[in-house]
Write an enzyme that holds these catalytic residues in place. Sequence first.
Site, short mmCIF file in Angstrom:
data_model
loop_
_atom_site.label_atom_id
_atom_site.label_comp_id
_atom_site.label_asym_id
_atom_site.label_seq_id
_atom_site.Cartn_x
_atom_site.Cartn_y
_atom_site.Cartn_z
N TYR A 143 0.77 -1.26 0.06
CA TYR A 143 0.11 -0.13 0.11
C TYR A 143 0.83 1.09 0.06
O TYR A 143 0.60 2.41 -0.18
CB TYR A 143 -1.03 0.00 1.13
CG TYR A 143 -2.24 -1.02 1.17
CD1 TYR A 143 -2.08 -1.79 -0.15
CD2 TYR A 143 -2.88 -1.05 2.29
CE1 TYR A 143 -3.07 -2.76 -0.05
CE2 TYR A 143 -3.94 -2.34 2.08
CZ TYR A 143 -4.01 -3.03 1.15
OH TYR A 143 -5.11 -3.82 1.17
N LYS A 200 3.85 -15.27 3.03
CA LYS A 200 3.60 -16.07 1.85
C LYS A 200 5.19 -16.33 1.47
O LYS A 200 5.59 -16.04 0.40
CB LYS A 200 2.88 -15.25 0.71
CG LYS A 200 2.71 -15.91 -0.77
CD LYS A 200 1.65 -17.15 -0.46
CE LYS A 200 1.34 -18.20 -1.77
NZ LYS A 200 0.35 -19.12 -1.55
N ASP A 233 -2.71 -18.01 2.59
CA ASP A 233 -3.70 -18.71 2.03
C ASP A 233 -4.42 -19.72 2.66
O ASP A 233 -5.94 -19.81 2.98
CB ASP A 233 -3.51 -19.51 0.63
CG ASP A 233 -2.23 -19.93 0.46
OD1 ASP A 233 -1.50 -19.66 1.36
OD2 ASP A 233 -1.91 -20.51 -0.67
N ASP A 257 -5.20 -6.65 6.13
CA ASP A 257 -6.43 -5.76 5.64
C ASP A 257 -7.54 -7.01 5.23
O ASP A 257 -8.47 -6.83 5.76
CB ASP A 257 -6.11 -5.20 4.41
CG ASP A 257 -7.20 -4.11 3.87
OD1 ASP A 257 -8.02 -4.11 4.78
OD2 ASP A 257 -6.94 -3.38 3.06
N ASP A 261 -10.85 -8.52 7.79
CA ASP A 261 -12.23 -8.45 7.42
C ASP A 261 -12.72 -9.80 7.51
O ASP A 261 -14.05 -10.07 7.91
CB ASP A 261 -12.37 -7.77 6.01
CG ASP A 261 -12.50 -6.46 6.11
OD1 ASP A 261 -12.23 -5.77 7.10
OD2 ASP A 261 -13.38 -5.95 5.09
#
Length: 368
Positions: A143, A200, A233, A257, A261
């Site tokens: 970001y 990851k 994942d 992020d 959620d």
Amino acid sequence: MIAYKICLLPGDGIGPEIIAEGVKVLDAVGAKHGLTFAYTEALIGGAAIDACGEALPASILEMAKAADAVLLAAVGGPKWDTTDPDKPRPEQGLLGIRKGLQLYTNLRPVQIFDALSGASTLKPEVIEGVDLMMVRELTGGVYFGRRERFYDEAGAGVDGTPGQRAYDTMEYREYEIDRIARQAFEAARKRRGKVTSVDKANVLESSRLWREVVHRIHEEDYPDVELEDILVDNCAMQLITRPADFDVLVTENMFGDILSDEAAQITGSLGMLASASLGDGTALYEPSHGSAPDIAGQGIANPLAQILSVEMMLRYSFNAQEAADDVRRAVTAVLDAGWRTGDIADGATPKEKVVDTSRMGDLVVDHL
Ligand code: NAD
């Protein structure tokens, strides 16, 4: 009496409606515990774009820095949606204030209120006992990395024809991982003593550095805390199959992020989840949800996430643990008594009573 300066940033959509309830609760809990609050208020996001053409005017950052804490509601809405990179966007206000205040840690607690256990789409036996803390790195990663969109004369199309190209870069420096890892280990020490680090590392170089640094900090300074690694994942799956097994999850900005959620939805109600963004100076508190433009102006938004962000402010910025506990008890009592805003009403709870935003705030104040 202890006096604190609080910078209020209502933002857009339901923002002004819910922040008013947060202030109501702050004043009530302050009166009970000998704390007074002096407020400054400013526009941010879409409202600031409308007023002065930019989402985060420089004066806001100065006002926020001068305050003891910032209470933000939410920014954004369809009015300001654009894909034109040269137009201002409300999110720039949010990202800018996080960067400006150096808020590198985002804490999102996910707990189930017993009265709302039926609100989750997951089976009751899966969510029983869920009590986790998402620790998200907030000022690094993709970001904030280098990005570009450009017209490529040769190479954008499959056949080498001209066309548009864009890239974003995920970059982390060692110290950025070091300090967020420490926040996670510290949080775990005050909880159940376990950290799950999400990355990851099988694909991304930035994740391999992430993993190395987290393990070094663990070995050097936090060997008493249990540490496990999980690929992002896999984590997305495990969060909805065995959410109660997690204590503290720590991860980089974009993974955090998305996962926060998902974690929020374990409870079934986005309108209930608060967050704290901490750095080395003024901290910022806000609900986890957005500006809910679909219900803005109707007075029906759930103000409890905003009120629970006031609880976090009392806890983390003012070390007012009793006052914070009081707010949580009041919210729990209101829910136990059957009071609901529309988003958390299930129509099946026998004593359920649906109220509007302002009444919900009044009920919390009454219980205080
Ligand atoms: P959203 O969280 O605003 O809304 C998602 C759904 O949840 C909507 O149906 C909404 O009505 C409902 N909802 C959210 N908060 C609620 C509340 N307190 N009470 C009752 N219902 C509530 O997410 P979205 O629709 O994806 O985004 C809307 C706007 O908010 C966009 O412009 C987005 O960029 C922005 N946004 C801002 C933030 C922030 O300010 N931190 C975070 C996420 C999204």
